[in-house]
Structures are given as structure tokens and as C-alpha cells.
Design a protein around this motif. Structure first.
Motif, PDB file in Angstrom:
ATOM      1  N   GLU A 183      49.056  49.693  79.034  1.00 32.84           N
ATOM      2  CA  GLU A 183      47.806  49.409  79.752  1.00 32.84           C
ATOM      3  C   GLU A 183      46.705  48.916  78.813  1.00 32.84           C
ATOM      4  O   GLU A 183      45.850  48.130  79.215  1.00 32.84           O
ATOM      5  N   GLU A 184      46.727  49.365  77.583  1.00 26.85           N
ATOM      6  CA  GLU A 184      45.710  48.972  76.606  1.00 26.85           C
ATOM      7  C   GLU A 184      46.074  47.685  75.862  1.00 26.85           C
ATOM      8  O   GLU A 184      45.379  47.284  74.946  1.00 26.85           O
ATOM      9  N   GLY A 185      47.190  47.048  76.213  1.00 30.61           N
ATOM     10  CA  GLY A 185      47.539  45.753  75.627  1.00 30.61           C
ATOM     11  C   GLY A 185      48.458  45.818  74.431  1.00 30.61           C
ATOM     12  O   GLY A 185      48.461  44.911  73.599  1.00 30.61           O
ATOM     13  N   ALA A 186      49.257  46.879  74.334  1.00 34.29           N
ATOM     14  CA  ALA A 186      50.196  46.994  73.217  1.00 34.29           C
ATOM     15  C   ALA A 186      51.607  47.145  73.774  1.00 34.29           C
ATOM     16  O   ALA A 186      51.803  47.682  74.858  1.00 34.29           O
ATOM     17  N   GLU A 187      52.559  46.646  73.012  1.00 38.60           N
ATOM     18  CA  GLU A 187      53.957  46.843  73.394  1.00 38.60           C
ATOM     19  C   GLU A 187      54.634  47.694  72.322  1.00 38.60           C
ATOM     20  O   GLU A 187      54.332  47.581  71.138  1.00 38.60           O
ATOM     21  N   VAL A 188      55.539  48.551  72.757  1.00 34.71           N
ATOM     22  CA  VAL A 188      56.224  49.447  71.830  1.00 34.71           C
ATOM     23  C   VAL A 188      57.318  48.663  71.112  1.00 34.71           C
ATOM     24  O   VAL A 188      58.159  48.034  71.743  1.00 34.71           O
ATOM     25  N   VAL A 189      57.281  48.703  69.792  1.00 38.16           N
ATOM     26  CA  VAL A 189      58.285  48.035  68.976  1.00 38.16           C
ATOM     27  C   VAL A 189      59.387  49.019  68.609  1.00 38.16           C
ATOM     28  O   VAL A 189      60.568  48.688  68.626  1.00 38.16           O
ATOM     29  N   ASN A 190      58.983  50.260  68.310  1.00 34.65           N
ATOM     30  CA  ASN A 190      59.931  51.262  67.882  1.00 34.65           C
ATOM     31  C   ASN A 190      59.352  52.627  68.210  1.00 34.65           C
ATOM     32  O   ASN A 190      58.154  52.850  68.036  1.00 34.65           O
ATOM     33  N   ALA A 191      60.184  53.534  68.681  1.00 37.53           N
ATOM     34  CA  ALA A 191      59.741  54.892  68.964  1.00 37.53           C
ATOM     35  C   ALA A 191      60.843  55.856  68.546  1.00 37.53           C
ATOM     36  O   ALA A 191      62.018  55.585  68.757  1.00 37.53           O
ATOM     37  N   SER A 192      60.431  56.961  67.933  1.00 30.90           N
ATOM     38  CA  SER A 192      61.422  57.947  67.516  1.00 30.90           C
ATOM     39  C   SER A 192      60.794  59.326  67.515  1.00 30.90           C
ATOM     40  O   SER A 192      59.574  59.465  67.560  1.00 30.90           O
ATOM     41  N   PHE A 193      61.657  60.334  67.485  1.00 27.93           N
ATOM     42  CA  PHE A 193      61.160  61.700  67.361  1.00 27.93           C
ATOM     43  C   PHE A 193      62.169  62.506  66.565  1.00 27.93           C
ATOM     44  O   PHE A 193      63.338  62.140  66.455  1.00 27.93           O
ATOM     45  N   SER A 194      61.692  63.591  65.996  1.00 26.91           N
ATOM     46  CA  SER A 194      62.582  64.518  65.311  1.00 26.91           C
ATOM     47  C   SER A 194      62.023  65.915  65.491  1.00 26.91           C
ATOM     48  O   SER A 194      60.815  66.109  65.630  1.00 26.91           O
ATOM     49  N   VAL A 195      62.926  66.879  65.492  1.00 24.10           N
ATOM     50  CA  VAL A 195      62.548  68.271  65.663  1.00 24.10           C
ATOM     51  C   VAL A 195      62.758  68.975  64.329  1.00 24.10           C
ATOM     52  O   VAL A 195      63.845  68.907  63.749  1.00 24.10           O
ATOM     53  N   HIS A 221      55.702  52.946  66.917  1.00 25.52           N
ATOM     54  CA  HIS A 221      55.170  51.723  66.311  1.00 25.52           C
ATOM     55  C   HIS A 221      54.975  50.724  67.440  1.00 25.52           C
ATOM     56  O   HIS A 221      55.890  50.487  68.232  1.00 25.52           O
ATOM     57  N   SER A 222      53.784  50.155  67.503  1.00 25.59           N
ATOM     58  CA  SER A 222      53.497  49.187  68.563  1.00 25.59           C
ATOM     59  C   SER A 222      52.750  47.998  67.982  1.00 25.59           C
ATOM     60  O   SER A 222      52.232  48.049  66.866  1.00 25.59           O
ATOM     61  N   GLN A 223      52.727  46.956  68.779  1.00 28.56           N
ATOM     62  CA  GLN A 223      52.074  45.723  68.363  1.00 28.56           C
ATOM     63  C   GLN A 223      51.323  45.166  69.560  1.00 28.56           C
ATOM     64  O   GLN A 223      51.729  45.356  70.709  1.00 28.56           O
ATOM     65  N   ALA A 224      50.232  44.467  69.290  1.00 27.92           N
ATOM     66  CA  ALA A 224      49.437  43.878  70.362  1.00 27.92           C
ATOM     67  C   ALA A 224      50.269  42.860  71.131  1.00 27.92           C
ATOM     68  O   ALA A 224      51.011  42.083  70.536  1.00 27.92           O
ATOM     69  N   THR A 225      50.165  42.906  72.445  1.00 24.58           N
ATOM     70  CA  THR A 225      50.884  41.953  73.279  1.00 24.58           C
ATOM     71  C   THR A 225      50.411  40.540  72.986  1.00 24.58           C
ATOM     72  O   THR A 225      51.203  39.617  72.892  1.00 24.58           O
ATOM     73  N   SER A 226      49.098  40.386  72.830  1.00 25.00           N
ATOM     74  CA  SER A 226      48.510  39.098  72.489  1.00 25.00           C
ATOM     75  C   SER A 226      47.835  39.220  71.133  1.00 25.00           C
ATOM     76  O   SER A 226      46.914  40.018  70.960  1.00 25.00           O
ATOM     77  N   SER A 227      48.292  38.421  70.182  1.00 21.14           N
ATOM     78  CA  SER A 227      47.721  38.519  68.832  1.00 21.14           C
ATOM     79  C   SER A 227      46.266  38.057  68.796  1.00 21.14           C
ATOM     80  O   SER A 227      45.497  38.478  67.947  1.00 21.14           O
ATOM     81  N   ARG A 228      45.867  37.211  69.719  1.00 21.20           N
ATOM     82  CA  ARG A 228      44.478  36.745  69.751  1.00 21.20           C
ATOM     83  C   ARG A 228      43.538  37.824  70.255  1.00 21.20           C
ATOM     84  O   ARG A 228      42.456  38.010  69.746  1.00 21.20           O
ATOM     85  N   VAL A 229      43.965  38.529  71.292  1.00 23.95           N
ATOM     86  CA  VAL A 229      43.117  39.546  71.901  1.00 23.95           C
ATOM     87  C   VAL A 229      43.169  40.846  71.103  1.00 23.95           C
ATOM     88  O   VAL A 229      42.159  41.499  70.878  1.00 23.95           O
ATOM     89  N   GLY A 230      44.351  41.239  70.660  1.00 20.44           N
ATOM     90  CA  GLY A 230      44.509  42.481  69.911  1.00 20.44           C
ATOM     91  C   GLY A 230      44.481  43.686  70.825  1.00 20.44           C
ATOM     92  O   GLY A 230      44.662  43.586  72.036  1.00 20.44           O
ATOM     93  N   VAL A 231      44.245  44.857  70.243  1.00 16.53           N
ATOM     94  CA  VAL A 231      44.197  46.112  70.986  1.00 16.53           C
ATOM     95  C   VAL A 231      42.894  46.815  70.643  1.00 16.53           C
ATOM     96  O   VAL A 231      42.515  46.890  69.474  1.00 16.53           O
ATOM     97  N   ASP A 232      42.210  47.310  71.652  1.00 13.17           N
ATOM     98  CA  ASP A 232      40.989  48.082  71.438  1.00 13.17           C
ATOM     99  C   ASP A 232      41.395  49.489  71.025  1.00 13.17           C
ATOM    100  O   ASP A 232      41.702  50.343  71.857  1.00 13.17           O
TER     101      ASP A 232
END
Length: 181
Positions: free
Chosen positions: A135-147, A157-168
Motif C-alpha cells: 500500500e505504501e508503494g514497495a514490493e517485497v524482494v525477499n522475506a525470511s524468518f528464523s526462530v 527486503h523491499s524495493q520501491a515499485t516506482s524508482s521515481r516516486v520512491g517510498v515514503d
């Protein structure tokens, strides 16, 4: 049968050996260049073998620095959450009274890293965090968890969907804090 050791034949052998060595070095140099991501330091034109070797060396140094930083961050996170041996007993008795730890890092190039540390008994909705990111304009590139012990470490790890707009990041951080904490 005796082998002839004329000066011209040994000179040709040395030339052949040297030519083969140079060809092998050139091949290894190109292989090194192919292992470096294309988005790494692409401002410089890499044309000579020396440039490729210098570029490879700087990339390896940067990777080593990143590994050291990550080791330090891991150590800090484990100390914060009481995973080290001295605080483990206290953590087991306190358990669910520890608040979750949340951290948002801007890694540059419109990349973000989100670290969440929660307890095992925390009813955590991972898909909700991903929805907030989207919703904030980022897409998930990689996600992990460990216990580890009684703690769950989530890394996204995420990256802005649009490199021009970025993420607030301010808005994103506020929404994630409200949800997680």
C-alpha cells in the motif's frame, strides 16, 4: 632417444606457455567480471583487465564490510532481545512482557530492510506487514524468518515499485509501528 634442446625450441615453448597463461588470466578476469552484479558501481566503463580486477577487488571489499556490519547488527539484536547466555534466564521468566523490536532501514537505491523481532506467543500476521508495504508503494524482494530460543526474527527486503516516486519511509514506519507495536 635424446631430446633436442636447441635454443629456438625452448624459446617457442616459453612463448606458448606465456600465451596460454595470458589466455587463462583473461578468461578468469572475464569470469570475475561476470560474477559482479550489473547494478554495482556501473558509472565507470570497464574495458581493461586491470579495471576488471580493480572493480572486482572493490566489490569484494564492500561485501566484506557488509558482512561485518551484518555480524555487528546480529550481535546487537541478540543483546537487545536477551539471546546471549547471561540474559537468557531472565528472558525465559519475563517471556511475553518484552515488547517487539521493530527497525526500518533505508539501504539506498529505493531499497528498504525491515527487521521485526517478536516472541513466539505474539500473534503476528506476516501478510499484514506485506500488505502495508504494498500500500505504501514497495514490493517485497525477499522475506525470511528464523526462530532463536523464544524469539522470532523476521527480515523483509523491499524495493520501491516506482524508482521515481520512491517510498515514503516516514508514513511506512508509522503504519508498521502501529501494527506491530
Amino acid at each position: 632417444m635424446k631430446k633436442s634442446c636447441s635454443p629456438s625450441s625452448s624459446k617457442l615453448d616459453r612463448k606458448t606457455i606465456e600465451r596460454n597463461r595470458r589466455m587463462q588470466m583473461k578468461g578468469l578476469s572475464f569470469k570475475l567480471a561476470s560474477l559482479i552484479p550489473s547494478n554495482y558501481n556501473s558509472t565507470k566503463e570497464i574495458s581493461s583487465q586491470q579495471d576488471r580486477l580493480d572493480h572486482g577487488a572493490s566489490y569484494i571489499k564492500e561485501l566484506r564490510q557488509r558482512v561485518e556490519n551484518l555480524k555487528e547488527r546480529k550481535k546487537e539484536a541478540m543483546e537487545i532481545c536477551g539471546i546471549n547466555n547471561e540474559m537468557r534466564r531472565d528472558t525465559m521468566t519475563i517471556g511475553s512482557n518484552l515488547v517487539p523490536v521493530f527497525e526500518l532501514r533505508d539501504m539506498g537505491n529505493n531499497s528498504l530492510e525491515i527487521t521485526l523481532i517478536t516472541g513466539l506467543n505474539k500473534n503476528f500476521m506476516f501478510y499484514e506487514v506485506i500488505s502495508i508495504l504494498t500500500e505504501e508503494g514497495a514490493e517485497v524482494v525477499n522475506a525470511s524468518f528464523s526462530v532463536v530460543g523464544e524469539k522470532v526474527f523476521h527480515t523483509i527486503h523491499s524495493q520501491a515499485t516506482s524508482s521515481r516516486v520512491g517510498v515514503d519511509t516516514t508514513s511506512l514506519c508509522q503504519r508498521l509501528k502501529e501494527f506491530v507495536l
